[in-house]
Design a protein around this motif. Structure first.
Motif, PDB file in Angstrom:
ATOM      1  N   ALA A 242       0.842  -1.197   0.000  1.00  0.00           N
ATOM      2  CA  ALA A 242       0.000   0.000   0.000  1.00  0.00           C
ATOM      3  C   ALA A 242       0.876   1.246   0.000  1.00  0.00           C
ATOM      4  CB  ALA A 242      -0.923   0.018   1.217  1.00  0.00           C
ATOM      5  N   VAL A 243       0.424   2.269  -0.716  1.00  0.00           N
ATOM      6  CA  VAL A 243       1.088   3.580  -0.743  1.00  0.00           C
ATOM      7  C   VAL A 243       0.030   4.635  -0.438  1.00  0.00           C
ATOM      8  CG1 VAL A 243       2.259   5.305  -2.170  1.00  0.00           C
ATOM      9  CG2 VAL A 243       2.864   2.880  -2.400  1.00  0.00           C
ATOM     10  N   LEU A 244       0.309   5.458   0.569  1.00  0.00           N
ATOM     11  CA  LEU A 244      -0.604   6.548   0.921  1.00  0.00           C
ATOM     12  C   LEU A 244       0.077   7.876   0.598  1.00  0.00           C
ATOM     13  CD1 LEU A 244      -3.330   7.360   2.285  1.00  0.00           C
ATOM     14  CD2 LEU A 244      -2.019   7.634   4.411  1.00  0.00           C
ATOM     15  N   ILE A 245      -0.533   8.654  -0.300  1.00  0.00           N
ATOM     16  CA  ILE A 245      -0.016   9.978  -0.643  1.00  0.00           C
ATOM     17  C   ILE A 245      -0.938  11.023  -0.017  1.00  0.00           C
ATOM     18  CG2 ILE A 245       0.532  11.614  -2.484  1.00  0.00           C
ATOM     19  CD1 ILE A 245       1.233   9.293  -4.278  1.00  0.00           C
ATOM     20  N   THR A 246      -0.390  11.824   0.892  1.00  0.00           N
ATOM     21  CA  THR A 246      -1.175  12.884   1.517  1.00  0.00           C
ATOM     22  C   THR A 246      -1.083  14.133   0.650  1.00  0.00           C
ATOM     23  OG1 THR A 246       0.718  13.535   2.897  1.00  0.00           O
ATOM     24  CG2 THR A 246      -0.823  11.962   3.837  1.00  0.00           C
ATOM     25  N   ARG A 247      -2.222  14.854   0.517  1.00  0.00           N
ATOM     26  CA  ARG A 247      -2.312  15.916  -0.488  1.00  0.00           C
ATOM     27  C   ARG A 247      -2.864  17.217   0.092  1.00  0.00           C
ATOM     28  NH1 ARG A 247      -6.078  13.922  -4.538  1.00  0.00           N
ATOM     29  NH2 ARG A 247      -5.182  15.538  -5.861  1.00  0.00           N
ATOM     30  N   GLY A 248      -2.615  17.471   1.375  1.00  0.00           N
ATOM     31  CA  GLY A 248      -3.051  18.719   1.989  1.00  0.00           C
ATOM     32  C   GLY A 248      -4.560  18.892   1.915  1.00  0.00           C
ATOM     33  N   PRO A 249      -5.023  20.023   1.420  1.00  0.00           N
ATOM     34  CA  PRO A 249      -6.465  20.279   1.367  1.00  0.00           C
ATOM     35  C   PRO A 249      -7.224  19.356   0.418  1.00  0.00           C
ATOM     36  CG  PRO A 249      -5.255  21.978   0.175  1.00  0.00           C
ATOM     37  CD  PRO A 249      -4.233  21.162   0.908  1.00  0.00           C
ATOM     38  N   ASP A 250      -6.489  18.618  -0.431  1.00  0.00           N
ATOM     39  CA  ASP A 250      -7.131  17.679  -1.353  1.00  0.00           C
ATOM     40  C   ASP A 250      -7.260  16.280  -0.755  1.00  0.00           C
ATOM     41  OD1 ASP A 250      -7.476  19.558  -3.425  1.00  0.00           O
ATOM     42  OD2 ASP A 250      -5.376  19.329  -3.990  1.00  0.00           O
ATOM     43  N   GLY A 251      -6.929  16.125   0.518  1.00  0.00           N
ATOM     44  CA  GLY A 251      -7.110  14.847   1.197  1.00  0.00           C
ATOM     45  C   GLY A 251      -5.964  13.881   0.998  1.00  0.00           C
ATOM     46  N   MET A 252      -6.291  12.614   0.821  1.00  0.00           N
ATOM     47  CA  MET A 252      -5.299  11.557   0.676  1.00  0.00           C
ATOM     48  C   MET A 252      -5.719  10.620  -0.446  1.00  0.00           C
ATOM     49  SD  MET A 252      -4.932  10.353   4.636  1.00  0.00           S
ATOM     50  CE  MET A 252      -4.428  11.483   5.935  1.00  0.00           C
ATOM     51  N   THR A 253      -4.738   9.961  -1.044  1.00  0.00           N
ATOM     52  CA  THR A 253      -5.031   8.929  -2.029  1.00  0.00           C
ATOM     53  C   THR A 253      -4.274   7.666  -1.635  1.00  0.00           C
ATOM     54  OG1 THR A 253      -5.262  10.613  -3.755  1.00  0.00           O
ATOM     55  CG2 THR A 253      -5.065   8.332  -4.473  1.00  0.00           C
ATOM     56  N   LEU A 254      -5.014   6.569  -1.513  1.00  0.00           N
ATOM     57  CA  LEU A 254      -4.447   5.282  -1.111  1.00  0.00           C
ATOM     58  C   LEU A 254      -4.366   4.361  -2.324  1.00  0.00           C
ATOM     59  CD1 LEU A 254      -3.586   3.272   1.191  1.00  0.00           C
ATOM     60  CD2 LEU A 254      -6.008   2.624   1.302  1.00  0.00           C
ATOM     61  N   PHE A 255      -3.180   3.812  -2.556  1.00  0.00           N
ATOM     62  CA  PHE A 255      -2.959   2.879  -3.662  1.00  0.00           C
ATOM     63  C   PHE A 255      -2.692   1.488  -3.085  1.00  0.00           C
ATOM     64  CE2 PHE A 255      -1.761   7.084  -4.994  1.00  0.00           C
ATOM     65  CZ  PHE A 255      -2.192   7.191  -6.306  1.00  0.00           C
ATOM     66  N   GLU A 256      -3.381   0.487  -3.601  1.00  0.00           N
ATOM     67  CA  GLU A 256      -3.164  -0.892  -3.200  1.00  0.00           C
ATOM     68  C   GLU A 256      -2.981  -1.756  -4.440  1.00  0.00           C
ATOM     69  OE1 GLU A 256      -5.742  -2.254   0.209  1.00  0.00           O
ATOM     70  OE2 GLU A 256      -6.799  -0.376  -0.249  1.00  0.00           O
ATOM     71  N   LYS A 257      -2.645  -3.006  -4.228  1.00  0.00           N
ATOM     72  CA  LYS A 257      -2.457  -3.946  -5.339  1.00  0.00           C
ATOM     73  C   LYS A 257      -3.759  -4.123  -6.129  1.00  0.00           C
ATOM     74  CE  LYS A 257       1.871  -5.314  -4.525  1.00  0.00           C
ATOM     75  NZ  LYS A 257       2.952  -5.143  -5.506  1.00  0.00           N
ATOM     76  N   GLN A 258      -3.632  -4.707  -7.294  1.00  0.00           N
ATOM     77  CA  GLN A 258      -4.760  -4.924  -8.198  1.00  0.00           C
ATOM     78  C   GLN A 258      -5.432  -3.606  -8.606  1.00  0.00           C
ATOM     79  OE1 GLN A 258      -4.644  -7.439  -5.383  1.00  0.00           O
ATOM     80  NE2 GLN A 258      -3.353  -8.369  -6.961  1.00  0.00           N
ATOM     81  N   ASN A 259      -4.602  -2.556  -8.707  1.00  0.00           N
ATOM     82  CA  ASN A 259      -5.078  -1.257  -9.182  1.00  0.00           C
ATOM     83  C   ASN A 259      -6.213  -0.664  -8.345  1.00  0.00           C
ATOM     84  OD1 ASN A 259      -3.296  -1.022 -11.424  1.00  0.00           O
ATOM     85  ND2 ASN A 259      -4.569  -2.488 -12.550  1.00  0.00           N
TER      86      ASN A 259
END
Length: 333
Positions: A242-259
């Motif tokens: 899993a990869v979590l990218i924090t984006r300030g006022p735009d929240g967060m985006t979580l990436f996991e396997k299988q797209n």
């Protein structure tokens, strides 16, 4: 159901053992009231009023986990100095286990001293910051002591954090050893690395802010397409779960396997006072949740609530279990 699940995870935090390995930073605040202009140079003269040490870097992750009721083990290097002693005292007072803080006489505690000026009729402002640290890698002896402590304790951990601010505590040998052990024993392990994330091959969980992720992949994240590309690139190249990218006022985006990609909006955009240390809060909350059996999405959503709490506070701050419960409950009303 999600509300009940998140509240249940918060309750389980107190049963989790978490090891935090990384660059322990003492954030020192020198407070002064503006007195007059100096005759020696066109600079302010401040009347000293207070000096405070606040846990920063990996020490802030330790502080956050302790505040959230986790049993936390701090592992890193400090100097034989006031900043190191005070950092150890503060963390111990929060019930953190500090036996893993190696005192190295050859290097100072990583210290970021902020001189803060203000008066009764003026806004309190930072006028200068003074950083103190040794840029060289740990000695072979110090690295071995740190690694031995990790080897003794890690089997009893429910989660591990590698908090890498670029000050050499997480050496390549320590990094590879921890990743290997955590993979073998199926221990959740998250890395937050400011400059060196692409070296963490095999790490299960990655946390990056948007600018760090952009630097890692070598191109600007300017829209949804480049965001998705960056997250997938980091996930694939590191063979992460899993990869979590924090984006300030735009929240967060979580990436996991299988797209699998999950967009998480901020819980409150109206009361952001200070984002200092919010990333450390995200890491602390996420590893505790994963250690308590949460899914990656549940852990990320709980971390999002915790970040929403600390950005409403000035300076490096933490969230308490009660504040987290209230935030979750309010959101699902």
């Amino acid at each position: 159901m999600l509300e009940k699940s998140l509240l249940n995870i918060i309750e389980k935090n107190k049963e989790r053992n978490i090891m935090v390995i990384g660059d322990m930073v003492a954030d020192v605040y020198l407070e002064g009231k503006i007195s007059r202009i100096s005759r020696e140079a066109p600079v302010l003269i401040l009347e000293h009023s207070e000096e405070r040490v606040v846990p920063g870097g990996a020490a802030n992750v330790v502080h956050n986990i302790a505040t959230l009721s986790g049993k936390v083990y701090a592992v890193g290097v400090i100097g034989q100095d006031y900043a190191g002693q005070e950092l150890t005292r503060i963390l111990a007072s929060k019930t953190a286990e500090t036996a893993g803080l190696l005192v190295d006489n050859s290097r100072p505690t990583i210290t970021k001293t902020r001189v803060m000026a203000g008066g009764q009729a003026t806004v309190r402002q930072q006028i200068v910051r003074i950083d103190k640290e040794k840029k060289e890698a740990l000695s072979v002896e110090s690295e071995q002591v740190v690694k031995e402590y990790i080897a003794i304790q890690i089997a009893d951990m429910h989660g591990v954090v590698l908090s890498d601010y670029g000050s050499h505590t997480v050496s390549p040998d320590i990094m590879n050893y921890v990743i290997t052990i955590c993979r073998e024993k199926d221990i959740p392990c998250i890395v937050d690395s400011r400059y060196n994330i692409m070296e963490y091959s095999g790490i299960p969980i990655v946390k990056q802010n948007e600018s760090e992720a952009a630097a890692a992949v070598g191109y600007e994240i300017r829209d949804q397409e480049t965001l998705l590309s960056a997250g997938k690139t980091i996930l694939d190249k590191l063979d992460a779960k899993a990869v979590l990218i924090t984006r300030g006022p735009d929240g967060m985006t979580l990436f996991e396997k299988q797209n699998k990609v999950t967009q998480i909006s901020v819980t409150n955009k109206s009361e952001v006072y200070d984002v200092t240390g919010a990333g450390d809060t995200v890491v602390a909350t996420m590893i505790l949740a994963l250690a308590a059996g949460a899914s990656y999405e549940e852990a990320a959503r709980l971390a999002n609530f915790a970040a929403g709490i600390v950005v409403k506070k000035f300076g490096t701050a933490t969230a308490t279990p009660n504040e987290l419960r209230q935030a979750v409950g309010k959101h699902f009303k």
